[in-house]
Design a protein around this motif. Structure first.
Motif, short mmCIF file in Angstrom:
data_model
loop_
_atom_site.label_atom_id
_atom_site.label_comp_id
_atom_site.label_asym_id
_atom_site.label_seq_id
_atom_site.Cartn_x
_atom_site.Cartn_y
_atom_site.Cartn_z
N GLN A 1 -2.53 4.21 -3.24
CA GLN A 1 -3.92 4.31 -3.64
C GLN A 1 -4.24 5.73 -4.10
O GLN A 1 -4.84 5.94 -5.16
N LYS B 1 0.80 -1.22 0.00
CA LYS B 1 0.00 0.00 0.00
C LYS B 1 0.84 1.27 0.00
O LYS B 1 0.34 2.35 -0.34
N ASP C 1 1.42 7.07 -0.58
CA ASP C 1 0.24 6.22 -0.58
C ASP C 1 -0.03 5.80 -2.03
O ASP C 1 -0.28 6.65 -2.88
#
Length: 383
Positions: free
Chosen positions: A85, A67, A83
């Motif tokens: 995402q 992640k 990050d």
């Protein structure tokens, strides 16, 4: 958030070693034969910070859960947390080169661990586990004489290529290739008990002959192939850039096996006789040319979504000016969870070496510099 997109599609058709023959699976079917893929380029939002890319992603790594991307800023002695995402800079962890929490002065290798901690290894100087506040939680700086059971007597610290198992019960390292040309040994240490052992890796010894050094007293140059350690799926992978043979050490069962692969697109290993010590620059270039234009192999990668291993190979393309050589033929190899070779393919539309590649959600990511901003080339494979 800034994003750049590039799209290209190809339509193209314990103590014993076990050698694994994968020729049958490869001869039956090459699952990459009709591979197609697309490439998107995405850029990280740094917010109000400036991410220093002067060292590229040389010291970067990915979190265990895939992640987060950790980019190490050598000039600031800090880790930039990305990050994956949101593609945004979410935190900066600062460390020290001096004092009781020193990570060492040499450029480090960084292995992310659980609970936002990191193994820092500064070759020949330091090895230790640090938390995100920059505090040293555990010292792993050992010399050979203090580890009971080791049959090696190197006058240095046990730091070369050091990694730690995910359960942190085993510290691994290799013997220093610059101290011997006759053996490569895996060092296995119990850091709590300060006991250890070493295992010879004969399939890696040939790697040592592919190196050249020039030392005139005023000028020193060196270039060569290397052996690497990498931990995937609770196993230690021992690989060479000079050949496709790989050892897999299952530290939960204390078993070691050698895996050999019947590659068809590339030679399984580099070959030739190399003069390892030379006296001038022309001779240095001539000797390095004997091996740098043969296929080099990267570390294994694990794709959690497909439950397959992948590996990249490269053939450097000669140029008139060797210092500017960057173009390469790029090859993709894939294997099942038992390391049977499933397929291989040249990525014809890619002519550069992928930097710090890793898999996330079934896609291959590779660091790119986009106008001095941190970005990733994201490969989507269809096969």
């Amino acid at each position: 958030m800034k994003r750049l997109f590039f799209y290209a599609t190809l339509l193209v058709s314990l103590y014993s070693c076990e050698t694994k023959d994968t020729s049958e699976s490869t001869s039956q079917k090459n699952i990459l034969e009709n591979l197609t893929y697309s490439v998107d380029t995405v850029v990280v939002d740094p917010g109000n910070e400036i991410i220093d890319l002067s060292h590229g992603s040389r010291f970067s790594s990915i979190s265990l859960d895939e992640k987060k991307f950790f980019h190490y800023d050598y000039s600031k002695t800090a880790i930039n947390e990305i990050d994956l995402q949101t593609l945004a800079l979410t935190d900066i962890y600062k460390f020290s080169r001096e004092g009781p929490n020193s990570i060492g002065f040499n450029p480090p290798t960084i292995q992310p661990l659980s609970d936002d901690r990191f193994l820092f290894v500064s070759s020949g100087i330091n090895a230790g586990i640090y938390n995100m506040n920059g505090e040293k939680e555990k010292n792993l700086k050992f010399n050979f004489k203090e580890i009971e059971g080791l049959d090696i007597d190197e006058e240095s610290l046990i730091t070369y290529k050091a990694h730690i198992s995910h359960d942190e019960k085993h510290l691994f390292a290799l013997t220093n290739p610059y101290k011997t040309s006759s053996d490569v040994r895996l060092i296995i240490i119990d850091p709590e008990a300060k006991t250890g052992k070493s295992i010879s890796l004969p399939a890696m010894i040939s790697t040592l002959k592919f190196r050249v050094s020039l030392n005139t007293g005023k000028l020193f140059m060196g270039r060569g192939e290397g052996v690497s350690l990498n931990i995937l799926n609770n196993k230690l992978f021992i690989t060479s850039s000079a050949n496709s043979d790989s050892y897999v050490y299952d530290y939960q069962f204390d078993s070691l096996r050698l895996v050999e692969f019947p590659h068809q697109l590339v030679a399984p290993s580099k070959s030739g006789e190399i003069k390892q010590e030379v006296s001038d620059e022309n001779e240095f270039k001539a000797e390095t040319a004997k091996f740098i234009y043969q296929t080099s192999f990267d570390d294994f990668l694990w794709d959690k979504k497909r439950k397959q291993y992948f590996r990249l190979g490269y053939n450097l393309t000669p140029q008139e000016t060797p210092e500017l050589e960057k173009e390469s033929e790029v090859f993709l190899f894939t294997y099942d969870k038992d390391l049977n070779l499933l397929g291989e393919k040249q990525l014809d539309q890619i002519d550069y070496r992928l930097e710090s590649p890793f898999f996330k959600d079934g896609k291959l990511y590779s660091y790119v510099n986009v106008e001095d901003e941190l970005g990733f080339a994201v490969f989507t494979f269809n096969f």
